[in-house]
Design a protein around this motif. Structure first.
Motif, PDB file in Angstrom:
ATOM      1  N   ASP A  54       0.828  -1.210   0.000  1.00  0.00           N
ATOM      2  CA  ASP A  54       0.000   0.000   0.000  1.00  0.00           C
ATOM      3  C   ASP A  54       0.861   1.258   0.000  1.00  0.00           C
ATOM      4  O   ASP A  54       0.467   2.285  -0.544  1.00  0.00           O
ATOM      5  CB  ASP A  54      -0.940   0.015   1.209  1.00  0.00           C
ATOM      6  CG  ASP A  54      -2.075  -0.995   1.082  1.00  0.00           C
ATOM      7  OD1 ASP A  54      -2.252  -1.574  -0.009  1.00  0.00           O
ATOM      8  OD2 ASP A  54      -2.781  -1.213   2.092  1.00  0.00           O
ATOM      9  N   ALA A  55       2.054   1.164   0.591  1.00  0.00           N
ATOM     10  CA  ALA A  55       2.967   2.311   0.644  1.00  0.00           C
ATOM     11  C   ALA A  55       3.882   2.372  -0.577  1.00  0.00           C
ATOM     12  O   ALA A  55       4.735   3.255  -0.667  1.00  0.00           O
ATOM     13  CB  ALA A  55       3.807   2.241   1.922  1.00  0.00           C
ATOM     14  N   ALA A 112     -19.345   5.695  -6.942  1.00  0.00           N
ATOM     15  CA  ALA A 112     -18.165   5.557  -7.799  1.00  0.00           C
ATOM     16  C   ALA A 112     -18.079   6.729  -8.763  1.00  0.00           C
ATOM     17  O   ALA A 112     -17.010   7.325  -8.950  1.00  0.00           O
ATOM     18  CB  ALA A 112     -18.216   4.230  -8.560  1.00  0.00           C
ATOM     19  N   LYS A 113     -19.206   7.079  -9.355  1.00  0.00           N
ATOM     20  CA  LYS A 113     -19.233   8.189 -10.311  1.00  0.00           C
ATOM     21  C   LYS A 113     -18.841   9.500  -9.631  1.00  0.00           C
ATOM     22  O   LYS A 113     -18.055  10.279 -10.167  1.00  0.00           O
ATOM     23  CB  LYS A 113     -20.621   8.317 -10.939  1.00  0.00           C
ATOM     24  CG  LYS A 113     -20.704   9.376 -12.017  1.00  0.00           C
ATOM     25  CD  LYS A 113     -22.072   9.391 -12.661  1.00  0.00           C
ATOM     26  CE  LYS A 113     -22.120  10.453 -13.751  1.00  0.00           C
ATOM     27  NZ  LYS A 113     -23.407  10.488 -14.427  1.00  0.00           N
ATOM     28  N   SER A 114     -19.375   9.736  -8.426  1.00  0.00           N
ATOM     29  CA  SER A 114     -19.056  10.990  -7.731  1.00  0.00           C
ATOM     30  C   SER A 114     -17.582  11.035  -7.308  1.00  0.00           C
ATOM     31  O   SER A 114     -17.014  12.107  -7.128  1.00  0.00           O
ATOM     32  CB  SER A 114     -19.963  11.202  -6.526  1.00  0.00           C
ATOM     33  OG  SER A 114     -19.664  10.296  -5.502  1.00  0.00           O
ATOM     34  N   ALA A 115     -16.961   9.859  -7.158  1.00  0.00           N
ATOM     35  CA  ALA A 115     -15.541   9.797  -6.819  1.00  0.00           C
ATOM     36  C   ALA A 115     -14.657   9.835  -8.068  1.00  0.00           C
ATOM     37  O   ALA A 115     -13.435   9.816  -7.964  1.00  0.00           O
ATOM     38  CB  ALA A 115     -15.252   8.529  -6.016  1.00  0.00           C
ATOM     39  N   GLY A 116     -15.293   9.843  -9.246  1.00  0.00           N
ATOM     40  CA  GLY A 116     -14.530   9.867 -10.498  1.00  0.00           C
ATOM     41  C   GLY A 116     -13.907   8.526 -10.830  1.00  0.00           C
ATOM     42  O   GLY A 116     -12.891   8.466 -11.527  1.00  0.00           O
ATOM     43  N   HIS A 125     -10.678   0.538  -4.173  1.00  0.00           N
ATOM     44  CA  HIS A 125     -10.270   1.647  -3.306  1.00  0.00           C
ATOM     45  C   HIS A 125     -10.869   1.487  -1.906  1.00  0.00           C
ATOM     46  O   HIS A 125     -10.185   1.680  -0.905  1.00  0.00           O
ATOM     47  CB  HIS A 125     -10.708   2.979  -3.939  1.00  0.00           C
ATOM     48  CG  HIS A 125     -10.323   4.170  -3.136  1.00  0.00           C
ATOM     49  ND1 HIS A 125     -10.014   5.368  -3.705  1.00  0.00           N
ATOM     50  CD2 HIS A 125     -10.202   4.374  -1.812  1.00  0.00           C
ATOM     51  CE1 HIS A 125      -9.710   6.234  -2.756  1.00  0.00           C
ATOM     52  NE2 HIS A 125      -9.845   5.645  -1.609  1.00  0.00           N
ATOM     53  N   MET A 126     -12.140   1.127  -1.838  1.00  0.00           N
ATOM     54  CA  MET A 126     -12.787   0.928  -0.532  1.00  0.00           C
ATOM     55  C   MET A 126     -12.125  -0.198   0.242  1.00  0.00           C
ATOM     56  O   MET A 126     -11.925  -0.097   1.438  1.00  0.00           O
ATOM     57  CB  MET A 126     -14.287   0.643  -0.706  1.00  0.00           C
ATOM     58  CG  MET A 126     -15.097   1.847  -1.095  1.00  0.00           C
ATOM     59  SD  MET A 126     -16.892   1.608  -1.049  1.00  0.00           S
ATOM     60  CE  MET A 126     -17.143  -0.061  -1.536  1.00  0.00           C
TER      61      MET A 126
END
Length: 130
Positions: A54-55, A112-116, A125-126
């Motif tokens: 993740d890093a 998803a759409k609002s997050a682009g 991502h979640m």
């Protein structure tokens, strides 16, 4: 993937402590003996690998027990192997089929759409940020 682990024996009043020499800062412990120590260490290794990926860091390859046994800091340790699922290191894309109620799917797509992002990227991502 098989990581060698150094186990310092415990006793009635002292936990068994474990270090993963190839993964800096990765350690574990157990109260009831070697078997528990190995299982707890597998979880610690998985979490260490996940955090490193993740890093954006590289995950070191496992060393040979023979080479590690020569180091004085591991004198008196019991050696074991903690086997980790290699899928933890894979960035290969895999198509999956999931079933969701339509109302949940609509909500997922809207978020998803609002997050682009598209649906798959949003779910990934979640999962990573949770």
């Amino acid at each position: 993937m098989k990581y060698p682990i150094a186990i310092e024996p415990g006793g009635d009043k002292l936990a068994w402590s474990v270090v993963v020499p190839d993964l800096p800062g990765c350690f574990s412990a157990a109260d009831s003996g070697v078997d528990e120590a190995i299982e707890n260490t597998k979880e610690a290794i998985e979490l260490w690998i996940e955090a490193a990926l993740d890093a954006g860091e590289d995950v070191p390859k496992p060393s040979s027990i023979t080479n590690l046994q020569k180091k004085k800091e591991f004198k008196g340790c019991i050696w074991a192997i903690a086997e980790i699922d290699p899928a933890l290191l894979s960035d290969d894309i895999e198509r999956v089929n999931i079933s969701l109620p339509k109302r949940v799917l609509a909500r997922l797509d809207a978020k998803a759409k609002s997050a682009g992002e598209n649906r798959s990227a949003f779910i990934a991502h979640m999962a990573i940020s949770a």
